[in-house]
Design a protein around this motif. Sequence first.
Motif, short mmCIF file in Angstrom:
data_model
loop_
_atom_site.label_atom_id
_atom_site.label_comp_id
_atom_site.label_asym_id
_atom_site.label_seq_id
_atom_site.Cartn_x
_atom_site.Cartn_y
_atom_site.Cartn_z
N GLY B 115 -15.25 -25.09 15.37
CA GLY B 115 -16.45 -24.58 14.70
C GLY B 115 -17.67 -24.66 15.60
O GLY B 115 -18.47 -23.72 15.67
N ALA B 116 -17.81 -25.79 16.28
CA ALA B 116 -18.96 -25.94 17.17
C ALA B 116 -18.88 -24.93 18.31
O ALA B 116 -19.89 -24.31 18.69
CB ALA B 116 -19.00 -27.37 17.73
N MET B 117 -17.67 -24.74 18.83
CA MET B 117 -17.52 -23.76 19.91
C MET B 117 -17.80 -22.34 19.39
O MET B 117 -18.39 -21.52 20.08
CB MET B 117 -16.11 -23.84 20.50
N GLY B 118 -17.36 -22.11 18.16
CA GLY B 118 -17.61 -20.79 17.55
C GLY B 118 -19.10 -20.53 17.41
O GLY B 118 -19.60 -19.46 17.77
N GLY B 119 -19.83 -21.53 16.91
CA GLY B 119 -21.28 -21.37 16.74
C GLY B 119 -21.98 -21.16 18.06
O GLY B 119 -22.84 -20.28 18.20
N LEU B 120 -21.57 -21.97 19.03
CA LEU B 120 -22.17 -21.86 20.36
C LEU B 120 -21.84 -20.50 20.99
O LEU B 120 -22.70 -19.86 21.60
CB LEU B 120 -21.65 -22.99 21.24
N GLY B 121 -20.60 -20.09 20.81
CA GLY B 121 -20.19 -18.79 21.36
C GLY B 121 -21.00 -17.65 20.77
O GLY B 121 -21.45 -16.75 21.49
N LEU B 122 -21.19 -17.70 19.47
CA LEU B 122 -21.97 -16.62 18.81
C LEU B 122 -23.43 -16.66 19.24
O LEU B 122 -24.08 -15.62 19.39
CB LEU B 122 -21.84 -16.73 17.29
N LEU B 123 -23.93 -17.87 19.44
CA LEU B 123 -25.32 -18.01 19.90
C LEU B 123 -25.48 -17.42 21.30
O LEU B 123 -26.44 -16.68 21.58
CB LEU B 123 -25.72 -19.48 19.90
N LEU B 124 -24.52 -17.75 22.17
CA LEU B 124 -24.57 -17.21 23.54
C LEU B 124 -24.47 -15.69 23.53
O LEU B 124 -25.17 -15.00 24.26
CB LEU B 124 -23.44 -17.81 24.39
N LYS B 125 -23.59 -15.19 22.69
CA LYS B 125 -23.44 -13.74 22.60
C LYS B 125 -24.77 -13.10 22.19
O LYS B 125 -25.20 -12.09 22.75
CB LYS B 125 -22.34 -13.41 21.58
N ARG B 126 -25.41 -13.71 21.22
CA ARG B 126 -26.69 -13.17 20.74
C ARG B 126 -27.76 -13.22 21.83
O ARG B 126 -28.62 -12.35 21.92
CB ARG B 126 -27.14 -13.95 19.49
N LEU B 127 -27.69 -14.25 22.66
CA LEU B 127 -28.68 -14.39 23.72
C LEU B 127 -28.40 -13.45 24.89
O LEU B 127 -29.32 -12.91 25.51
CB LEU B 127 -28.69 -15.83 24.24
N LEU B 128 -27.12 -13.26 25.18
CA LEU B 128 -26.77 -12.55 26.41
C LEU B 128 -26.64 -11.04 26.24
O LEU B 128 -26.86 -10.30 27.20
CB LEU B 128 -25.45 -13.12 26.98
N LYS B 129 -26.26 -10.57 25.07
CA LYS B 129 -26.09 -9.12 24.89
C LYS B 129 -27.42 -8.48 24.51
O LYS B 129 -28.02 -8.80 23.48
CB LYS B 129 -25.05 -8.83 23.79
#
Lengths: 447, 209
Positions: B115-129
Motif C-alpha cells: 500500500g505504501a509503495m502504491g501510494g508513493l508510486g501514484l504520487l511520483l506518477k502525478r509529479l513526473l507526468k
Amino acid sequence: MSTELEQKLDTLTDADYARGLEVFRGGLKEAEASYLNACVRCGLCAGGCHYHRTEPELENVPGRKLDHIASVFKAHFTTMGRLAPGLVGAKRFDRDMARAWVDAVFGRCTLCGRCSMNCTIGIPLPALFRAARRALGAMGLVPEDLQATVENSLQHGNNMAIEREEWVETVEWMEEELQADTGDPEARIPLDKQGARCLFTVNPREAKFFPLSLQASAKVFWAAGEDWTLASDGGWDLTNYALFTCEDDQAAAIVKNLTDAMTRLGCQVLVIGECGHGYQSARWMGPEWLKQRFPFPVVSILELMDGYLNEGRIHVDSARNQEPVTLHDPCNLVRHGGISEPQRRVLRRAVANLVEMAPHGVENYCCGGGGGQLAMSRYRNRRLAAGKKKADQIRATGAKVVAAPCHNCIDQLSELNKEYQLKVQIKTVAELVAAALIVPTHSEVLP
Amino acid sequence: MPNQLFTPLGTAVVAAGVWAVAGLLVLRARARAFGSRQPFAAAAGDPAAGIRYAFTGAMSPGAKESVREHLPSYGLGLAFHGGIFTAFALLALSLAGFELPRSLWLGARALLALGAMGGLGLLLKRLLKAELRGLSRPDDFVSNLLATAFVALALVSPGQAWLLSAILLLFYAPLGKIRHCLFFFMARSHFGAFFGRRGVFPPGGSHVH
C-alpha cells in the motif's frame, strides 16, 4: 479563438453569468452532484477520448474538460470551494471560464461517452457536459450554426427546412423507383396512411442527398409486407439537434412532432430510421423532455429488420454483398442506446464477410461527427483531426464497405474517406439488406 | 497491545472519525438535496443488474481499456487502497486493544508495504507526468500524502505518529478528494443504473422495449 465567440463574451453581463449558473444548477440532480464530487483526477480517461488519441494534450483529457465544469461547481456550490478555492481548484464563473466551457464542451467533445466507460470512478461525463451546454445556451453561447439547425426544426418541422411539397415529391419519386426496382407496380411508399402499424421516420438528409437510403428501407418494408407509413407533414424528421444544444424545451417541441404524428395517424410503433442521435432522442430522451411515458414502443429499423429475418419475413443472399464490410457503431445508438446486436445479426446474414473493427460495440470510437460537431463549422479542422482514430480503425479492417447506421456518422465518414484516402463505400445497413434481398413474387408479399 | 481508546490521542482519533463520518453524511445529504430524477422512458434492461455489473465486470481489465492500457497504475491503485483498508483495520484493532494474531501479522505487513509503495508510486506518477501534473490540484497531493503516510506509519511506526496521521487523514477526508470514499459508491451506482436501464450493462443482456 472564434471571433463570434469573443464578441458574444464581450456582451455578457453579470446577470448573464448568474442566469447561466442558475440554469446549470437547475440541470443537476443527485446523480450529477455525485459525479461532480467524485473525480479523483487520475487521468486514466485520457486514452478513452478520440480527441486525445489523435492530439494528446492536456485540454483533450476528459478529466480536464470535466475539471472546468467542476471548478465552477465547487466555487459556487460547495463550502470548500468558497473557503479554500486554491486547495480544491475552485474557480468563479467568469469570462475565462465561460470561454473554457465553450471550448471544452462544444469544441472538444462529441458527447460520445467513451470516457465514461473508462473512468476509474464511473462518471458519465456527457451528463455533466450537457448541463454545461444548457447553461451556455441560456447565455447565448451556443455556436450559431448549431442553433440554426434547431431553429429550422422548430420553424419547418425538419432540420433542413424542406418544404412539404418537396418532401412529398421526393417520396413519390422514390415510390416510382421502388416499383421499377421490385417490378411490382403495387409497391408503395405510403404517406399519411391512417392506422398503419408503423410510423417510419427518417433523417432529412435522406430526402435531400441520400434518397436511395429511403428507397432501400422502403424495399425492405415492401418485402416484409410491413404495414407502414411516412408522415407528409411534421413528424417525418427523426433528428433533434436540441439534444446537442441541450435546451430541453426546444428538444421537447421537436420530439412532439413525432408523438403528434403517432396520434394523428393512429400508428402503433414509432420506427426510427438509421440515425444514432435520432434514436437516443426519441427512445430515451423524448419521454424525459415531454415528461410522459410514451403509449407506444419506439424501435430502431435495425431491430425491425432483425425481426423480419428471424421470423422469415424477408430472405437475403449474402453472396450479393461479396466485398468485405465493416460496421461502424454510432455512439448514440450503441453506447447510449443499447442497440448493439441487431445490426450485427442482420449483417452476418446479409453480407459475405463482416470484419469487426477493434475495438467495437460499446467500446467503439466515435467517428468524430457526434455531439453536433457536423453543425459547428468553427471546429471543422479539429473534427477531422479527431476522426483519424476512426479512419485508422477502418483502414485496419481492410474492408471495402463501411456500414454506418447513422446519417450524421455517414457525413463524417464521407469526409474522413476523402481526408484520409480510405477508398471505401459508406452505406446504411438497410442498403446492404436491400441489395441482398431475395425479392419475393407479388403473391408472396403480404398485404 | 494496550487499549488506546481512552488515551488523549486515541480519543482524538475517535473524534476525528466522528468528524469524518458526519462530514461525509452532510456531503451525502447535500448531494441528495439536488433531488432525484424519475425516468419516464420505458426501461430496456434492469438497473439493478447494471449496478451489479458496474461494481464487478465493468471494472475488470477485460471490460475497461483504461485498465488494460495502464496495468501498473491499476496495480498501484489496488495496492494503495488495500493498504489503506488494512491500516484502518489495524487502527480499529489498536484502539480496541486487540492484538493481531501472529499468523495474520505477516500478511498485514505485506499489504501495508504494498500500500505504501502504491501510494508513493501514484504520487511520483502525478509529479513526473506533465499531463497529470497539469490536471492536479494541491488537494491531490495533500490527499495522497496523508493516506500514504498513514499506511507507511502503520508499517514502520505504529505509535503516536501513526495515530496523529490517522487524525489528520480523517479530519481531511470530507474536505478534499478523499470524499470519493463516499462518492465513488454513489456515482458508480448511478452510472450502473443508467446503463442498466438502457440495456447496455451488463453486456449481452436482453434489450426490451
